[in-house]
Scaffold this active site. Structure first.
Site, PDB file in Angstrom:
ATOM      1  N   LYS A  47     -10.996   3.361  74.208  1.00  0.00           N
ATOM      2  CA  LYS A  47     -10.279   2.322  73.476  1.00  0.00           C
ATOM      3  C   LYS A  47      -8.779   2.557  73.570  1.00  0.00           C
ATOM      4  O   LYS A  47      -8.327   3.602  74.049  1.00  0.00           O
ATOM      5  CB  LYS A  47     -10.735   2.323  72.013  1.00  0.00           C
ATOM      6  CG  LYS A  47     -10.502   3.641  71.299  1.00  0.00           C
ATOM      7  CD  LYS A  47     -11.104   3.642  69.900  1.00  0.00           C
ATOM      8  CE  LYS A  47     -10.847   4.977  69.217  1.00  0.00           C
ATOM      9  NZ  LYS A  47     -11.354   4.999  67.833  1.00  0.00           N
ATOM     10  N   TYR A  98      23.410   7.626  67.988  1.00  0.00           N
ATOM     11  CA  TYR A  98      23.538   6.916  66.724  1.00  0.00           C
ATOM     12  C   TYR A  98      23.724   7.883  65.560  1.00  0.00           C
ATOM     13  O   TYR A  98      23.069   8.932  65.483  1.00  0.00           O
ATOM     14  CB  TYR A  98      22.286   6.073  66.464  1.00  0.00           C
ATOM     15  CG  TYR A  98      22.231   4.790  67.259  1.00  0.00           C
ATOM     16  CD1 TYR A  98      23.222   3.819  67.139  1.00  0.00           C
ATOM     17  CD2 TYR A  98      21.169   4.552  68.124  1.00  0.00           C
ATOM     18  CE1 TYR A  98      23.156   2.644  67.865  1.00  0.00           C
ATOM     19  CE2 TYR A  98      21.087   3.374  68.858  1.00  0.00           C
ATOM     20  CZ  TYR A  98      22.091   2.415  68.712  1.00  0.00           C
ATOM     21  OH  TYR A  98      22.029   1.261  69.432  1.00  0.00           O
TER      22      TYR A  98
END
Length: 341
Positions: free
Chosen positions: A35, A241
């Site tokens: 999955k 940042y």
């Protein structure tokens, strides 16, 4: 178009991991959860390789995932069952549902009640019918291939493991199921949990859900990213940042084409590492959406266009980043070129 970042995927390690789990499963068959796009590595290629190695049972979450695997002609079970919208796909016969609720059971019976799997809840309180439902005859008349449940705490030495095992074992013979399946990757490392079929996921891909698997599992995926720019950051200057890193001395910095949009998360800021020729190089500053800064002062040969490997061994990467091994794997994005060997 050649991508500026890639996953190097070790097909031999993938197959060896599955074969190890197969041996650990004893007399039980060993399937594989593919999955979430094969836990981020590419479901079609993963399933093809595991099928060639002898895996015969595959598990996905939904019918879209099952449809993508349909051309391979594998035996696929859809863990989330069957909604009304899924019935046309289910009728096509390329996968079978794992029925989870009384409404799903009723829907399947109304449609003709072909071969199916059933999930029973033994204490996780997530998906599954109840033991009381089974005792009341909910599953009577169904052609059940596999009755399964899911362990909530297999990665820990929890008393709940034995409680769930015993509750599940008590259902033997209570349905028409040909097989019983309980153990995930961590459950395989527990004694007496294999029943007839195991369903490993994380450990197939190199994750280590229990310490007992640490020496048995090989990591499959390596992240590599290309240097976009090299620059010298002078002492006292900052990177990234919010200026979370300040150069303690003049520093050679490489900017990589990689970021949290690719599953290399902000948790690696100022604590992740890359490497070249076995030499570690720290991530400096905050990881941004598409870019990561690396201190490459110790590797003067790095230049624009160089490929660097990010240290991404799952247990260690999870500890550094604060993310689970599952999150790290399944978040690897579509922008990677996936290169198998």
């Amino acid at each position: 178009m050649p991508a500026p970042l890639r996953l190097r995927l070790d097909g031999d390690a993938l197959v060896q991991n599955w074969r190890t789990l197969d041996r650990m499963s004893g007399t039980a068959a060993c399937g594989a959860a593919v999955k979430a796009n094969g836990y981020g590595l590419g479901a079609i290629e993963v399933a093809r390789r595991l099928a060639d190695a002898g895996c015969r049972d595959f598990f996905v979450s939904n019918w879209q995932e099952a449809a993508e695997l349909a051309p391979l002609g594998l035996t696929v079970s859809v863990l989330h069952g069957v909604r009304e919208e899924d019935m046309p796909a289910a009728a096509a016969g390329f996968a079978r549902p794992v029925l989870n609720t009384p409404r799903q059971v009723a829907r399947w019976k109304t449609a003709g009640g072909g071969v199916c799997d059933v999930m029973v809840d033994t204490g996780m309180n997530r998906l599954g019918v109840s033991a009381d439902d089974i005792a009341a005859g909910l599953l009577d008349g169904l052609q059940i291939e596999t009755l399964m449940s899911h362990l909530a705490c297999a990665d820990e030495d929890s008393p709940m493991n034995a409680v769930q095992r015993d509750r599940f074992a008590a259902l033997a013979g209570a349905t028409t199921a040909k097989r019983l399946s309980l153990a995930n990757s961590a459950g395989i490392a527990l004694d007496g949990y294999a029943f007839d079929l195991t369903r490993p996921g994380l450990a197939v891909y190199g994750g280590v859900p229990r310490a007992g698997l640490a020496d048995a599992v090989k990591f499959v995926a390596t992240i590599e990213a290309q240097v976009l720019q090299c620059r010298r950051v002078r002492v006292g200057q900052t990177v990234g940042y919010n200026a979370t890193w300040t150069a303690p001395a003049d520093t050679e910095v490489a900017i990589l084409n990689l970021g949290y949009a690719d599953g290399y998360f902000r948790g690696f800021s100022n604590c992740g590492t890359a490497s070249a020729g076995g030499i570690p190089m720290p991530v400096i500053g905050r990881v941004s959406m598409d870019l990561v800064a690396i201190d490459v002062t110790s590797v003067p040969a790095v230049h624009e266009g160089t490929w660097l490997a990010l240290d991404f061994a799952l247990p260690e990467a999870a500890a550094v980043s604060g993310m689970s091994q599952y999150e790290l794997l399944t978040s690897l994005g579509r922008r990677y070129s996936r290169v198998w060997r």
